[in-house]
Design a protein around this motif. Sequence first.
Motif, short mmCIF file in Angstrom:
data_model
loop_
_atom_site.label_atom_id
_atom_site.label_comp_id
_atom_site.label_asym_id
_atom_site.label_seq_id
_atom_site.Cartn_x
_atom_site.Cartn_y
_atom_site.Cartn_z
N MET A 35 0.85 -1.18 0.00
CA MET A 35 0.00 0.00 0.00
C MET A 35 0.89 1.23 0.00
N ASN A 36 0.67 2.14 -0.93
CA ASN A 36 1.41 3.40 -0.99
C ASN A 36 0.45 4.53 -0.66
N LEU A 37 0.83 5.33 0.34
CA LEU A 37 -0.03 6.42 0.81
C LEU A 37 0.67 7.76 0.64
N TYR A 38 -0.13 8.82 0.49
CA TYR A 38 0.39 10.17 0.36
C TYR A 38 -0.37 11.07 1.33
N PRO A 39 0.33 11.69 2.31
CA PRO A 39 -0.35 12.57 3.26
C PRO A 39 -0.69 13.93 2.62
N VAL A 40 -1.86 14.44 2.94
CA VAL A 40 -2.29 15.74 2.44
C VAL A 40 -2.12 16.81 3.51
N LYS A 41 -2.22 16.42 4.80
CA LYS A 41 -2.11 17.34 5.93
C LYS A 41 -1.26 16.72 7.02
N ILE A 42 -0.87 17.55 8.00
CA ILE A 42 -0.16 17.09 9.19
C ILE A 42 -1.21 16.73 10.24
N GLY A 43 -0.97 15.64 10.98
CA GLY A 43 -1.88 15.25 12.06
C GLY A 43 -1.98 13.74 12.19
N LEU A 44 -2.90 13.30 13.04
CA LEU A 44 -3.16 11.87 13.26
C LEU A 44 -4.38 11.48 12.44
N PHE A 45 -4.19 10.55 11.48
CA PHE A 45 -5.27 10.19 10.57
C PHE A 45 -5.39 8.68 10.42
N SER A 46 -6.60 8.24 10.09
CA SER A 46 -6.84 6.83 9.82
C SER A 46 -6.46 6.50 8.39
N ILE A 47 -6.00 5.25 8.19
CA ILE A 47 -5.74 4.77 6.83
C ILE A 47 -7.08 4.72 6.09
N PRO A 48 -7.12 5.16 4.83
CA PRO A 48 -8.37 5.17 4.07
C PRO A 48 -9.01 3.78 3.92
N VAL A 49 -10.21 3.77 3.40
CA VAL A 49 -11.03 2.55 3.27
C VAL A 49 -10.40 1.53 2.33
N PHE A 60 -18.89 -8.19 -0.53
CA PHE A 60 -17.69 -7.42 -0.21
C PHE A 60 -17.63 -7.11 1.28
N ILE A 61 -16.41 -6.93 1.75
CA ILE A 61 -16.13 -6.54 3.13
C ILE A 61 -15.39 -5.22 3.06
N GLU A 62 -15.82 -4.27 3.88
CA GLU A 62 -15.21 -2.95 3.89
C GLU A 62 -14.49 -2.74 5.21
N PHE A 63 -13.21 -2.36 5.14
CA PHE A 63 -12.42 -2.10 6.33
C PHE A 63 -12.20 -0.60 6.45
N LYS A 64 -12.64 -0.03 7.57
CA LYS A 64 -12.45 1.40 7.84
C LYS A 64 -11.62 1.53 9.12
N ASP A 65 -10.86 2.60 9.21
CA ASP A 65 -10.07 2.88 10.41
C ASP A 65 -9.23 1.68 10.82
N LEU A 66 -8.56 1.07 9.85
CA LEU A 66 -7.72 -0.10 10.08
C LEU A 66 -6.55 0.22 11.02
N ALA A 67 -5.99 1.38 10.86
CA ALA A 67 -4.88 1.85 11.69
C ALA A 67 -4.80 3.36 11.57
N SER A 68 -4.06 3.96 12.48
CA SER A 68 -3.83 5.41 12.44
C SER A 68 -2.38 5.70 12.13
N VAL A 69 -2.14 6.80 11.44
CA VAL A 69 -0.80 7.23 11.07
C VAL A 69 -0.62 8.65 11.54
N ASP A 70 0.49 8.93 12.24
CA ASP A 70 0.78 10.28 12.70
C ASP A 70 1.70 10.94 11.69
N ILE A 71 1.20 11.95 10.99
CA ILE A 71 1.96 12.68 9.97
C ILE A 71 2.51 13.95 10.63
N ILE A 72 3.85 14.06 10.65
CA ILE A 72 4.46 15.24 11.26
C ILE A 72 5.33 15.97 10.28
#
Length: 72
Positions: A35-49, A60-72
């Motif tokens: 999975m490759n992610l790109y942060p748009v803002k600084i802060g603590l955010f959940s990984i997208p759906v 289908f199974i949908e996973f939300k808020d799988l983990a949080s990432v702290d962007i600094i």
Amino acid sequence: MVNFVNDENQNILWLGLSSKNLGELKQSQSIEVQMNLYPVKIGLFSIPVIKITDLITQKFIEFKDLASVDII
């Protein structure tokens, strides 16, 4: 099939392929998916759906808020 879902309200976006066919998986079998992610803002955010679709049953199974990432 795994789908990485972006929407305009997210603070972290998926980069690259938005879906990938995982092939046939047996019960209790696992697979690694990069999975490759790109942060748009600084802060603590959940990984997208993430959506997993069974192509045989079309369920289908949908996973939300799988983990949080702290962007600094």
